[in-house]
Motif scaffolding. Structure first.
Motif, PDB file in Angstrom:
ATOM      1  N   ALA A  84      34.882  40.246  42.924  1.00  0.00           N
ATOM      2  CA  ALA A  84      34.692  41.610  42.419  1.00  0.00           C
ATOM      3  C   ALA A  84      33.223  42.002  42.372  1.00  0.00           C
ATOM      4  O   ALA A  84      32.747  42.597  41.402  1.00  0.00           O
ATOM      5  CB  ALA A  84      35.330  41.752  41.042  1.00  0.00           C
ATOM      6  N   ILE A 130      37.352  35.816  39.975  1.00  0.00           N
ATOM      7  CA  ILE A 130      36.811  36.872  39.119  1.00  0.00           C
ATOM      8  C   ILE A 130      36.020  36.244  37.979  1.00  0.00           C
ATOM      9  O   ILE A 130      36.522  35.364  37.274  1.00  0.00           O
ATOM     10  CB  ILE A 130      37.943  37.749  38.539  1.00  0.00           C
ATOM     11  CG1 ILE A 130      38.880  38.245  39.653  1.00  0.00           C
ATOM     12  CG2 ILE A 130      37.360  38.908  37.742  1.00  0.00           C
ATOM     13  CD1 ILE A 130      38.222  39.118  40.686  1.00  0.00           C
ATOM     14  N   ARG A 131      34.788  36.714  37.766  1.00  0.00           N
ATOM     15  CA  ARG A 131      33.930  36.225  36.673  1.00  0.00           C
ATOM     16  C   ARG A 131      33.759  37.356  35.651  1.00  0.00           C
ATOM     17  O   ARG A 131      33.444  38.495  36.031  1.00  0.00           O
ATOM     18  CB  ARG A 131      32.552  35.818  37.194  1.00  0.00           C
ATOM     19  CG  ARG A 131      32.523  35.182  38.595  1.00  0.00           C
ATOM     20  CD  ARG A 131      33.044  33.779  38.627  1.00  0.00           C
ATOM     21  NE  ARG A 131      33.016  33.240  39.988  1.00  0.00           N
ATOM     22  CZ  ARG A 131      31.982  32.615  40.554  1.00  0.00           C
ATOM     23  NH1 ARG A 131      30.847  32.487  39.888  1.00  0.00           N
ATOM     24  NH2 ARG A 131      32.081  32.127  41.785  1.00  0.00           N
ATOM     25  N   VAL A 132      33.947  37.034  34.381  1.00  0.00           N
ATOM     26  CA  VAL A 132      33.851  38.059  33.337  1.00  0.00           C
ATOM     27  C   VAL A 132      32.890  37.619  32.237  1.00  0.00           C
ATOM     28  O   VAL A 132      32.564  36.440  32.099  1.00  0.00           O
ATOM     29  CB  VAL A 132      35.233  38.372  32.728  1.00  0.00           C
ATOM     30  CG1 VAL A 132      36.159  38.994  33.754  1.00  0.00           C
ATOM     31  CG2 VAL A 132      35.871  37.117  32.111  1.00  0.00           C
ATOM     32  N   ARG A 137      34.531  42.081  28.813  1.00  0.00           N
ATOM     33  CA  ARG A 137      35.531  42.229  29.894  1.00  0.00           C
ATOM     34  C   ARG A 137      34.980  42.918  31.135  1.00  0.00           C
ATOM     35  O   ARG A 137      35.745  43.393  31.975  1.00  0.00           O
ATOM     36  CB  ARG A 137      36.788  42.971  29.405  1.00  0.00           C
ATOM     37  CG  ARG A 137      37.563  42.263  28.319  1.00  0.00           C
ATOM     38  CD  ARG A 137      38.822  43.045  27.960  1.00  0.00           C
ATOM     39  NE  ARG A 137      39.519  42.444  26.822  1.00  0.00           N
ATOM     40  CZ  ARG A 137      40.534  43.017  26.194  1.00  0.00           C
ATOM     41  NH1 ARG A 137      40.951  44.220  26.582  1.00  0.00           N
ATOM     42  NH2 ARG A 137      41.120  42.406  25.183  1.00  0.00           N
ATOM     43  N   ARG A 138      33.672  42.966  31.265  1.00  0.00           N
ATOM     44  CA  ARG A 138      33.102  43.476  32.507  1.00  0.00           C
ATOM     45  C   ARG A 138      32.915  42.320  33.477  1.00  0.00           C
ATOM     46  O   ARG A 138      32.584  41.196  33.088  1.00  0.00           O
ATOM     47  CB  ARG A 138      31.773  44.175  32.254  1.00  0.00           C
ATOM     48  CG  ARG A 138      31.919  45.512  31.543  1.00  0.00           C
ATOM     49  CD  ARG A 138      30.578  46.189  31.358  1.00  0.00           C
ATOM     50  NE  ARG A 138      30.012  46.654  32.622  1.00  0.00           N
ATOM     51  CZ  ARG A 138      28.814  47.239  32.723  1.00  0.00           C
ATOM     52  NH1 ARG A 138      28.063  47.406  31.634  1.00  0.00           N
ATOM     53  NH2 ARG A 138      28.364  47.656  33.885  1.00  0.00           N
ATOM     54  N   VAL A 139      33.117  42.617  34.756  1.00  0.00           N
ATOM     55  CA  VAL A 139      32.860  41.627  35.798  1.00  0.00           C
ATOM     56  C   VAL A 139      31.358  41.414  35.903  1.00  0.00           C
ATOM     57  O   VAL A 139      30.570  42.367  35.795  1.00  0.00           O
ATOM     58  CB  VAL A 139      33.432  42.116  37.143  1.00  0.00           C
ATOM     59  CG1 VAL A 139      33.026  41.178  38.271  1.00  0.00           C
ATOM     60  CG2 VAL A 139      34.950  42.224  37.066  1.00  0.00           C
ATOM     61  N   VAL A 168      37.080  44.679  34.071  1.00  0.00           N
ATOM     62  CA  VAL A 168      38.147  43.916  34.704  1.00  0.00           C
ATOM     63  C   VAL A 168      39.405  44.761  34.876  1.00  0.00           C
ATOM     64  O   VAL A 168      40.280  44.428  35.687  1.00  0.00           O
ATOM     65  CB  VAL A 168      38.437  42.628  33.892  1.00  0.00           C
ATOM     66  CG1 VAL A 168      39.207  42.951  32.615  1.00  0.00           C
ATOM     67  CG2 VAL A 168      39.166  41.589  34.735  1.00  0.00           C
ATOM     68  N   ASP A 169      39.510  45.877  34.145  1.00  0.00           N
ATOM     69  CA  ASP A 169      40.645  46.787  34.337  1.00  0.00           C
ATOM     70  C   ASP A 169      40.731  47.264  35.786  1.00  0.00           C
ATOM     71  O   ASP A 169      41.837  47.507  36.301  1.00  0.00           O
ATOM     72  CB  ASP A 169      40.512  48.014  33.427  1.00  0.00           C
ATOM     73  CG  ASP A 169      40.813  47.705  31.966  1.00  0.00           C
ATOM     74  OD1 ASP A 169      41.363  46.616  31.708  1.00  0.00           O
ATOM     75  OD2 ASP A 169      40.491  48.539  31.106  1.00  0.00           O
ATOM     76  N   VAL A 186      39.922  45.520  38.458  1.00  0.00           N
ATOM     77  CA  VAL A 186      40.534  44.415  39.196  1.00  0.00           C
ATOM     78  C   VAL A 186      42.039  44.415  38.997  1.00  0.00           C
ATOM     79  O   VAL A 186      42.820  44.338  39.960  1.00  0.00           O
ATOM     80  CB  VAL A 186      39.941  43.065  38.737  1.00  0.00           C
ATOM     81  CG1 VAL A 186      40.679  41.903  39.392  1.00  0.00           C
ATOM     82  CG2 VAL A 186      38.449  42.998  39.034  1.00  0.00           C
ATOM     83  N   ILE A 241      40.523  33.783  36.914  1.00  0.00           N
ATOM     84  CA  ILE A 241      39.546  34.500  36.094  1.00  0.00           C
ATOM     85  C   ILE A 241      38.845  33.485  35.204  1.00  0.00           C
ATOM     86  O   ILE A 241      39.493  32.693  34.521  1.00  0.00           O
ATOM     87  CB  ILE A 241      40.213  35.598  35.241  1.00  0.00           C
ATOM     88  CG1 ILE A 241      40.950  36.607  36.123  1.00  0.00           C
ATOM     89  CG2 ILE A 241      39.170  36.301  34.396  1.00  0.00           C
ATOM     90  CD1 ILE A 241      41.451  37.825  35.385  1.00  0.00           C
ATOM     91  N   TRP A 296      43.481  31.010  34.091  1.00  0.00           N
ATOM     92  CA  TRP A 296      42.474  31.505  33.151  1.00  0.00           C
ATOM     93  C   TRP A 296      41.594  30.328  32.723  1.00  0.00           C
ATOM     94  O   TRP A 296      42.072  29.323  32.197  1.00  0.00           O
ATOM     95  CB  TRP A 296      43.154  32.160  31.969  1.00  0.00           C
ATOM     96  CG  TRP A 296      42.325  32.402  30.731  1.00  0.00           C
ATOM     97  CD1 TRP A 296      42.705  32.134  29.446  1.00  0.00           C
ATOM     98  CD2 TRP A 296      41.008  32.984  30.630  1.00  0.00           C
ATOM     99  NE1 TRP A 296      41.719  32.499  28.558  1.00  0.00           N
ATOM    100  CE2 TRP A 296      40.664  33.026  29.263  1.00  0.00           C
ATOM    101  CE3 TRP A 296      40.091  33.459  31.577  1.00  0.00           C
ATOM    102  CZ2 TRP A 296      39.435  33.529  28.807  1.00  0.00           C
ATOM    103  CZ3 TRP A 296      38.871  33.954  31.133  1.00  0.00           C
ATOM    104  CH2 TRP A 296      38.552  33.992  29.772  1.00  0.00           C
TER     105      TRP A 296
END
Length: 318
Positions: free
Chosen positions: A69, A103-105, A109-111, A121-122, A124, A144, A192
């Protein structure tokens, strides 16, 4: 100053030598293997095209994207070139044929990729759900993780379950030997990987970090990375015998002590050798261990390379 210049000269020589090594290896051994001539007629639905009733999860060579992402990471033309590993959106990657997302957060919850940020991440999840709604039999592995140096997003496991509950394939060691049809209508294996909060519970809707493994080395030297990938792959059991997914990443990474710090020109040192890697895994006797194969800046040829080998496995030719 002189020592620094000397070091840079040696680094450039090492990179040039390693690039030449891969070129010569490709000229010698080629890039052909069972299924290498196969091209899926519909990459968006390539699993459907291989017959979900026949294809087992442990037969699939999963095309994946590294730092998935990051297409809009950082500031365009300023910081983005130092962290962008993909130019396509998550939806476009899936449509092209990618089936593993990395995916890295961070806490909110932001990439992110290191200190640089992208969308929430919403975005994604929205792209993934759009793809799932437009297809019928495509299975996606969604990994994630909390980025190094950051804290876990609060209640993130609950968030993932709320967002993807209807699609989630529950953690079960029997999944690996099942066919795609056996798992439908569930479509997502969500791994996860929190840094501090508890791992997902056995049998639950999310899979723990032990179910997706790799042997990452941080280098910008392409032949070094190629041979490291080959060595570690050779140490694995055949995919049919494993109860976890194993990933090989056909990438190299910019280093702080080298003047070339942008991702694209650095990762391009190895990017075109994906097919040769598969061919070499056959030549060295452990092609049956290849499972997840990931890349920066995924394209159709990379997808075809993975799908072709998957097709050959399903047909009993590999």
């Amino acid at each position: 100053m002189g020592a620094h210049v000397s070091k840079q000269v040696e680094r450039r020589k090492a990179i040039s030598t390693e690039k030449k090594t891969l070129v010569e290896l490709k000229q010698t051994v080629g890039s052909h293997y069972p299924g290498s001539d196969y091209h899926p007629p519909d990459r968006k639905n390539w699993m459907s095209g291989l017959d979900p009733d026949r294809i087992r999860i442990n037969q699939i060579v999963w095309p994946g994207t590294h730092d998935s992402a990051t297409n809009k990471i950082g500031i365009p033309l300023v910081t983005r070139p130092f962290a962008q590993c993909q130019s396509l959106s998550i939806y476009e990657q899936l449509k092209t044929g990618a089936r593993v997302l990395d995916i890295r957060v961070q806490e909110d919850r932001r990439v992110c990729h290191g200190i640089l940020l992208s969308y929430g991440v919403d975005v994604v999840i929205g792209d993934l759900k759009r793809f799932l709604e437009e297809t019928d039999s495509e299975i996606v592995i969604l990994e994630i993780r909390t980025e190094f140096g950051h804290e876990d997003p609060p209640d993130f496991d609950r968030y993932l379950e709320d967002q993807l509950g209807e699609f989630l394939i529950h953690q079960d060691d029997q999944v690996f030997s099942k066919t795609i049809s056996d798992l439908l209508p569930k479509r997502v294996i969500c791994v996860w990987k929190p840094r501090k909060t508890p791992q997902p519970k056995p049998g639950g809707p999310l899979w723990g970090s032990g179910y997706l493994k790799d042997n990452w080395i941080d280098t910008d030297l392409p032949s070094t990375k190629f041979e490291s990938n080959m060595k570690h792959l050779g140490e694995q059991q055949p995919a049919a015998n494993r109860k976890y997914f194993y990933r090989v990443e056909n990438t190299v990474t910019p280093q702080a002590d080298n003047p070339v710090l942008c991702v694209k020109p650095v990762t391009d040192r190895i990017r075109d050798y994906a097919r040769m890697f598969i061919a070499q895994s056959f030549a060295r006797g452990f092609a049956d261990r290849l499972q997840i194969f990931s890349t920066d800046f995924i394209d159709e040829d990379f997808v075809d390379a993975c799908v072709g080998l998957t097709s050959a496995r399903v047909e009993g030719k590999a």
